[in-house]
Design an enzyme around this catalytic site. Structure first.
Site, PDB file in Angstrom:
ATOM      1  CG  ASP A   6      10.666 -45.028   1.246  1.00 13.07           C
ATOM      2  OD1 ASP A   6       9.592 -45.259   0.660  1.00 13.07           O
ATOM      3  OD2 ASP A   6      11.724 -45.635   0.994  1.00 13.07           O
ATOM      4  CE  LYS A  68       4.268 -47.364  -2.559  1.00 12.33           C
ATOM      5  NZ  LYS A  68       5.525 -46.698  -2.223  1.00 12.33           N
ATOM      6  CD  GLU A 145       8.389 -44.461  -3.634  1.00  7.61           C
ATOM      7  OE1 GLU A 145       8.848 -45.292  -4.446  1.00  7.61           O
ATOM      8  OE2 GLU A 145       7.406 -44.692  -2.915  1.00  7.61           O
ATOM      9  CG  ASP A 168      13.008 -46.939  -6.285  1.00  6.84           C
ATOM     10  OD1 ASP A 168      13.105 -48.111  -5.875  1.00  6.84           O
ATOM     11  OD2 ASP A 168      12.455 -46.045  -5.625  1.00  6.84           O
TER      12      ASP A 168
END
Ligand code: ADP
Ligand code: MG
Length: 566
Positions: A6, A68, A145, A168
């Site tokens: 992850d 990211k 994810e 999430d």
């Protein structure tokens, strides 16, 4: 062995699959989460994770975080005199995780499944894959994810059938996806999200409140002070997990400023942010023709779901308590390891069939014929709709618009807008066609979304049978293998300090930060214990160093506690 990673905006984590299911691999500090932070010192030593985060308070200008979001873009991050893009920074994190995994497993690890936000576009996915390759992995699979989180959850489910919504909320991104589990098939039905909503925004609200309450001129603050305030805001935010009142304690121009805040006031200040959560949920429901009441389970993933005001909002929205049977910090990593096990057909895994969908609509730019044969350019023609099950392949026929037109341009677009200019152009392609009257020549444009949501385009000229095929290259970042290799050589001067030194470095950076933050007597104490520890390090005797480290840590903890009480 294939491992699951992850690669988060804020934290990264790595897992592997055993006969007892997926398990987290602890990093060199024994932790399951590694902060996605990179720092480089003036001797070209490179620090990753908690050590880099601790170091960042003092060496703010040579630290990179939250990169990211910029994967696949040309944004340049300056770390001291070094410059990197987001892929390169990510590759440092991946390399570090790889080392930890190899050390823990006692074997070489060459392959990894890496997760990305469902809402990552084609460019961002490719950039992630490239980061993995730069770290020395073979990256066969990129997994979304929420899909990973759902497998981690779904695999241990008793129920045979369920409609699941994965919620999430991480540090920088928000992902929602709706999945359906029946028998052993886990089907992703829809994904939606917001690449610009996450825990960082909730921290920023505290920074703003602090600055406003204390009438501080934001412009007057240097980046180091801002980062100190941010650090305190982060601690304050986490404080709400245990208490209704939380506080910040900042030192600005040698003055200590205390700030207390009540959770109700915080909630009110976050109202607009909380509202932003609604949209992706609405969209995923409408894309699946489902109502909220038809969702059987809501799974919370991501560190920001630990924030009580977020939980409260979710409870109210769904009218029930979400499922928290798996740790929100670990679900994605574990799911990636399960995907890795499925991929290598691990004997201990029960067969699960997994289907995923593409996050965006892909299409091309076309002209439209309006009244009086007027031709208007700039329209979007969807070819593969968002939330189509992948892999998927669709063909669209396009015709010449003018007499004696010799070329057709295919602008490869991704997005949902009716107008080409509002969507993202992934690249373009030109094909030559024989001269003829308008509308007589045609081409077939075939888009194929592979299992990793990566696109391939093929164009066929129908009259001649000529084909142009091109894997869409990252437009911004068109690096060939040789260019990557050259770049890797360029940065080979960077050194990762030996694993054994990590705990020492972490404490030294912490003591440096504490020294900067304190004055008077505490400084003298710190100076004394730092010197003592440094001389223990000089002995190079591992047992002496370890003992000294234990004592050093206790002393730092003591001074920290003492400071808080003042
Ligand atoms: P990502 O997937 O982006 O790497 P994570 O899922 O690890 O991120 O979540 C990181 C975010 O979670 C950060 O913004 C952090 O502030 C937040 N977070 C972690 N623990 C807590 C907590 N106890 N209370 C509130 N927020 C938290
Ligand atoms: Mg995450």
């Amino acid at each position: 062995m294939i491992i699951g990673i992850d690669l988060g905006t804020t934290n990264s984590s790595v897992s592997y699959f055993t006969e007892d299911g997926a398990k987290i691999i602890p990093n060199r500090l024994g932790k399951s989460l590694t902060p996605s932070v990179v720092g480089i010192d003036e001797n070209s030593n490179i620090y990753v994770g908690e050590t880099a985060l601790e170091r960042s308070a003092v060496y703010y200008d040579s630290t990179a975080q939250v990169f990211k979001r910029d994967m696949g873009s040309q944004k340049v991050f300056k770390l001291g005199k070094n410059e990197f893009n987001a892929e390169e920074l990510s590759s440092f994190i991946l390399k570090y995780l790889k080392e930890d995994a190899e050390h823990f497993l006692g074997e070489k690890v060459e392959e990894a499944v890496i997760s990305v936000p469902a809402y990552f576009n084609d460019e961002q996915r490719k950039a992630t894959k490239k980061a993995g390759e730069m770290a020395g992995f073979k990256v066969e699979r990129i997994i979304s994810e929420p899909t990973a989180a759902a497998i981690a959850y779904g695999l241990y489910q008793k129920k045979a059938d369920a409609k699941i919504l994965v919620f999430d909320l991480g540090g920088g991104t928000f992902d929602v996806s709706i999945l359906e589990l029946f028998n052993n098939i886990l089907e992703v039905r829809a994904v939606a999200g917001d690449n610009y909503l996450g825990g960082e925004d909730f921290t920023q609200i505290l920074v703003e409140l602090f600055i406003k309450k204390n009438k501080i001129d934001r412009e007057s603050l240097d980046s180091k002070t801002l980062s100190h305030i941010l650090d305190q805001a982060e601690k304050c935010k986490r404080g709400f997990s245990d208490s209704k009142i939380s506080s910040m304690n900042c030192i600005i121009n040698d003055e200590r400023i205390e700030f207390q805040i009540d959770i109700d006031d915080y909630e009110e200040a976050c109202e607009l942010l909380l509202e932003k959560i609604r949209n992706p949920i609405k969209r995923s429901l409408s894309d699946t023709n489902l109502r909220l009441s038809q969702i059987d389970d809501v799974i919370l993933v991501g560190g920001s779901t630990k924030l009580p005001i977020v939980r409260k909002f979710v409870n109210k929205l769904f009218g029930r308590f979400p499922n928290t049977s798996i740790n929100p910090d670990e679900a994605v990593s574990l799911g990636a390891a399960i995907q890795a096990a499925l991929k290598e057909r691990n004997q201990y895994i029960k067969e699960v069939i997994l289907t995923d969908v593409c996050p965006y609509t892909l299409g091309t730019e076309v002209v439209m014929e309006r009244e009086n044969n007027r031709i208007e350019a700039g329209y979007f023609c969807p070819i593969i709709d968002r939330n189509t099950v992948i892999p998927a392949s669709r063909t669209q026929t396009l015709y010449t618009v003018y007499d004696n037109q010799s070329k057709i341009r295919i602008n490869i677009l991704q997005g949902e807008s009716r107008f080409a200019k509002n969507n993202i152009s992934l690249g373009e392609l030109f094909v030559e066609v024989p001269l003829a009257l308008a509308g007589e020549e045609s081409i077939d444009v075939t888009y194929t979304y592979d299992i990793n949501s990566i696109l391939e385009v093929e164009v066929k000229v129908n009259s001649t049978g000529n084909k142009v095929k091109q894997i869409i290259k990252n437009k911004n970042n068109d690096m060939t293998d040789e260019m990557i290799e050259k770049r890797m050589e360029e940065i080979s001067y960077l050194k990762i300090p030996p694993r054994e030194q990590e705990k020492n470095k972490l404490l030294l950076f912490r003591s440096e930060r504490m020294y900067e933050e304190s004055v008077g007597e505490a400084r003298k104490q710190l100076d004394y214990i730092i010197t003592k520890f440094e001389s223990a390090l000089k002995t190079q005797d591992p047992i002496k160093i370890e003992n000294a480290r234990e004592i050093f840590k206790e002393e730092l903890d003591y001074i920290d506690e003492d400071q808080k009480l003042r």
